[in-house]
Design an enzyme around this catalytic site. Sequence first.
Site, PDB file in Angstrom:
ATOM      1  N   ASN A 122      21.212   8.721  -9.158  1.00 24.31           N
ATOM      2  CA  ASN A 122      21.651   8.959 -10.513  1.00 24.31           C
ATOM      3  C   ASN A 122      22.757  10.013 -10.431  1.00 24.31           C
ATOM      4  OD1 ASN A 122      21.927   9.762 -13.154  1.00 24.31           O
ATOM      5  ND2 ASN A 122      19.800  10.382 -13.438  1.00 24.31           N
ATOM      6  N   CYS A 125      23.709  11.675 -14.964  1.00 22.47           N
ATOM      7  CA  CYS A 125      22.900  12.145 -16.081  1.00 22.47           C
ATOM      8  C   CYS A 125      23.564  13.314 -16.789  1.00 22.47           C
ATOM      9  CB  CYS A 125      21.523  12.552 -15.620  1.00 22.47           C
ATOM     10  SG  CYS A 125      20.497  12.990 -17.010  1.00 22.47           S
TER      11      CYS A 125
END
Lengths: 300, 300, 272, 272
Positions: A122, A125
């Site tokens: 990720n 974010c």
Amino acid sequence: MSIQFLQRTLKNHTVLASGILGNSKDILERVYENGCGLVTLKSIGPEQRDGHKNPTVIDLGCGMINAVGLPSPGYLNMENEWAELENRNFPIIASIYGGSVDEYRRVAEYVSAKKPDFIEINISCPNSEQHGMIFGINRESSRDVVSAVKSVISIPLIVKLTPQAPDIADIAKTCEDAGADAICAINTVGPGMVIDIESGRPVLAFKKGGLSGPMIKPIAVRCVFDIYKAVSIPIIGLGGIMTGEDAIEMIMAGASLVGIGTAVRYRGIDVFKKVADEMDAWLKSHNLSHTDIKGAAHKD
Amino acid sequence: MSIQFLQRTLKNHTVLASGILGNSKDILERVYENGCGLVTLKSIGPEQRDGHKNPTVIDLGCGMINAVGLPSPGYLNMENEWAELENRNFPIIASIYGGSVDEYRRVAEYVSAKKPDFIEINISCPNSEQHGMIFGINRESSRDVVSAVKSVISIPLIVKLTPQAPDIADIAKTCEDAGADAICAINTVGPGMVIDIESGRPVLAFKKGGLSGPMIKPIAVRCVFDIYKAVSIPIIGLGGIMTGEDAIEMIMAGASLVGIGTAVRYRGIDVFKKVADEMDAWLKSHNLSHTDIKGAAHKD
Amino acid sequence: MTTKPITDQKPVMLRVTNKKMENPGYATLFFDFNLIFKPGQFIMVWIPGLDEKPYTISHHSKNKFAVTIEAKGIFSRKALTLEKGDLVGIRGPFGNGFDIRPGQNAAVVAGGCGMAPLATLVEGLPESITFIHGARSKDFILFPDRFTIPREFCTDDGSFGHKGLVTDLLAHRITHGKPLDMVYTCGPEIMMYKVFELCETHGIPCQVSLERYMRCGFGVCGACVCGKQVVCKDGPVFHSKALREMKDFNKKALLKSGKEVDLSLYFSWRCQ
Amino acid sequence: MTTKPITDQKPVMLRVTNKKMENPGYATLFFDFNLIFKPGQFIMVWIPGLDEKPYTISHHSKNKFAVTIEAKGIFSRKALTLEKGDLVGIRGPFGNGFDIRPGQNAAVVAGGCGMAPLATLVEGLPESITFIHGARSKDFILFPDRFTIPREFCTDDGSFGHKGLVTDLLAHRITHGKPLDMVYTCGPEIMMYKVFELCETHGIPCQVSLERYMRCGFGVCGACVCGKQVVCKDGPVFHSKALREMKDFNKKALLKSGKEVDLSLYFSWRCQ
Ligand SMILES: Cc1cc2nc3c(=O)[nH]c(=O)nc-3n(C[C@H](O)[C@H](O)[C@H](O)COP(=O)(O)OP(=O)(O)OC[C@H]3O[C@@H](n4cnc5c(N)ncnc54)[C@H](O)[C@@H]3O)c2cc1C
Ligand SMILES: Cc1cc2nc3c(=O)[nH]c(=O)nc-3n(C[C@H](O)[C@H](O)[C@H](O)COP(=O)(O)OP(=O)(O)OC[C@H]3O[C@@H](n4cnc5c(N)ncnc54)[C@H](O)[C@@H]3O)c2cc1C
Ligand SMILES: Cc1cc2nc3c(=O)[nH]c(=O)nc-3n(C[C@H](O)[C@H](O)[C@H](O)COP(=O)(O)O)c2cc1C
Ligand SMILES: Cc1cc2nc3c(=O)[nH]c(=O)nc-3n(C[C@H](O)[C@H](O)[C@H](O)COP(=O)(O)O)c2cc1C
Ligand code: FES
Ligand code: FES
């Protein structure tokens, strides 16, 4: 009917988005039993982190705004869960995040040894001051994280991108070149802010938060469309998918699989089965297959 | 009760957003008569341009997507309109765009001589291949356009920004330093794409388009909040404002005036009067003034 | 696919269920769909990959509607080549439609393809109305056998009915028979203007259906403004009162670029 | 401000219209608002600038509702300092609430502040039910004079009623009198677990109201999961059937970070 994705067999095209329910084996299993083809764990970080104070997740009617703040037990504090997940009968994506290239590498190496089916980084974010998004909006940092992680893992690597990148297709191509096996797009949009006018305060404790759900679908579709033109690795398309028709739209933009997050709120935990069935019904009524429609919006 | 904005007197805080109805003096006058404090002309470009084929504007329920494509008669082809506008009894913003710093300068110089009350440079429109947005996502190009325009005009300069800038507050500060008298934020969000699955085609002829309306309000509020912290010039806040309460929210984020575009669709051409009245009613019932609430969300 | 409601939001795709060539230049495309609409309203018709344009509804029943299109430019010529089974996108209906008064002494004045929006109107009016229809020649008389209400015809070339203009017939009617209480008209703008002038002279209220270049269809983009009026939203049907104040009626229109030009220039530009 | 409906979307701000200190550690905050709700459901209470936490509704009438809060940590202690006129944000109600059966032979077993969600339930049940209420001491007996239905009390220190646990009283009731057809309970999880065990032994269906750390309140974020159940959405009230399969009941809970820990650790962590 089952499908193939990066050499794994999945029962259908739906994926549970990271950060939605994915906090324990039991609940992931329930999501799987409710028709989901591939489940993603809540993003795992380098250390134990509580995330932000509440309010962290607010419904806005045509989607949600959230700043959960990447809570995580920390990758070293999840032995119970890994032990439980070892005996799973469903495929999982382990999502991870870090605050530096080195942290991404460390977490990825450790997590990869726990043998999830896929690892997802990720780099997108927006809900934390130190973590995440900065990597995904910049070509160099995206490349560094991807290469570093790729060099220490033995399972396929998915990179999750942010629509805040000035040119998401360029970032995707950079990740592909650095060794990514698939792209996941998109993370939440914005950030946004909602102010309560009676108290004069932002409603989220973190003030700003990422947008998700139906209102971001056009942005997600456009991102997947752009990425599909730029890369040849598969794409997990997500952002606002609520129905089988939404999923078909995402696949026509170029997605191989479709992620579902916010729709759990609006259609329940069995939204995966509903979406998969609706997709099948649509394809059948149109006498088309998944292969026929993939990337179909790119024809002139 | 009237208010002051950059040394001009306005009847209230509402502004007609550029590209909404603002195609001729008659209709701008009607908007003014329907309660709007300050009206913006549709962005004027360097040459005659038809814009894109239809569909160009599609309603999505919680907002719209559009790729009108910056149609413009071209700044040299509007003598009739300027002549009519000379005898107006309402204040106007002339919005302009260009494909190069030089074009911005040329259009601005010409338009400024026609004595609109304000000039707004649109460095943020995502709907055209050659024009606009590229300037607004980059610090250097924003500065160059603003300085160039500032040097040739004799009326206050408003710069309209895009939320696609990786750091909109930084761009705003750059514009302020380069001589901008006010900031207008935001232009449309995205771009997004909507694909019709029956035909497998993007619905907009240009494929991609900018999002507007209620679904972008959280992004607009966040942008205005960020900009307010960074600059000391006034901000026209817009994006998704539908009601007086939305306007109050925007002002609490830091806006001095509030722009209204898409809401014309949902509440009619008299939305300006409605919003202004609702704001007044809210302030009255809370025993507060506009000054009390401006930037109120920044207190801790 | 045809179960979704058609709204003013994104286009719903329908298949052409039938096509009728009215004459070499006009075709009617039928769709099986229960559209809620009022005579005079219009829909946006999207041919994927090409363009989207406004058309009025020319036939309407519980489960069917149709548009009648005259081949003019690229889009409408392409529309005439559509066949049964082809997909088009529809959104709408838009606009206000005719304000239908119960009066027995109305006149309906159609010019050319301007018959299209008037057809469903006529079907809802009493037998006693006056119904005038002009076209360039016999072949271009739309729906020659459709109505039970008798029509007075005229053609530019005299190939059918009176040789001359609809306004000749209307002027005659005004001075013979019961006073008219409403005139509904659609056709070329110059024709409608003449009808309006005639009505003004005789103090007869009138409703005309205007046409301007359109984008959104719902009163936001400003492409279709005419004076202070937003044609897609405040119209396309306007009453005498609005027409009196509408200084651009039969005079000016905005090109696609937003440039204001004389009406004649507007129509010649639209060729491209 | 109080005319907007309260929904599960963004908080609606209400002013405290009344506050009652139930004892030094419990306060009830009243709001003038017609909230549509079912006993056992909860709302999220936001103190701007501080935090937002779930609370059950302890009083409910057409135009009023209240929450009763026990001072524990930072948030609840702050809540006890709120005064008439202070603003709080409310969203909800959330969750399923009690499944109210018409049976005459139900028992309601409350422990400490667990009285709060049961109060509005009791007010809807027949006089013939058994009503057991335990607390650490006399002062902590919530709503001592509120109900017409008689209550059997017990306290840890014997300062009021029976000295001992609610389960003592429940066990006694089970073996004396008509067979119970439902037990509703709320209180510390260990207490509810004991009640559940007792019910299982005697084959009595039971409903317990669980508590976990919550963020969204509507089944998305996963903060509150307990085994396969999502407490905010599938609960907070669970039936015996779900409890039997819920391997984390009275055993495990997730910390704010998502880390799974023993329940005892969970409650001690929440101190901070
Ligand atoms: C509310 C509304 C309802 C409409 N309903 C219908 C309808 O039911 N049937 C129908 O055929 N069209 C209707 N139109 C017109 C239609 O939308 C198109 O403009 C028309 O089909 C021409 O489109 P095109 O792209 O093919 O041609 P363009 O490229 O736009 O024009 C081609 C040629 O036709 C000429 N022309 C176009 N329109 C007119 C006109 N009104 N009068 C005289 N010359 C003209 C132009 O000057 C040019 O020569 C309607 C328009 C509006 C605004
Ligand atoms: C669905 C639901 C309904 C609720 N309804 C109510 C209600 O009506 N009234 C009410 O007062 N609270 C209720 N709560 C609990 C409430 O949400 C808070 O958790 C509580 O007020 C403590 O919050 P805090 O931030 O002040 O303390 P924290 O910082 O969370 O905890 C402070 C101290 O209290 C202890 N503690 C916290 N909760 C418990 C518990 N359940 N049992 C034993 N010790 C505990 C901790 O161990 C610690 O010592 C409910 C919770 C849920 C999930
Ligand atoms: C409450 C919430 C928490 C989220 N947490 C994460 C996370 O930890 N890691 C991550 O990669 N994405 C996270 N996301 C983003 C989602 O995975 C997804 O990319 C996004 O919500 C768009 O999909 P949707 O519209 O279907 O929800 C979160 C989203 C929500 C709503
Ligand atoms: C149909 C349409 C056309 C627009 N054209 C322009 C334009 O020409 N110049 C410009 O600066 N902004 C243009 N915009 C953006 C609006 O001015 C405004 O910034 C945006 O729509 C957000 O405000 P809203 O949510 O109130 O509509 C346009 C928006 C729409 C919907
Ligand atoms: S077509 Fe957009 S305002 Fe009429
Ligand atoms: S609080 Fe978010 S799932 Fe229960």
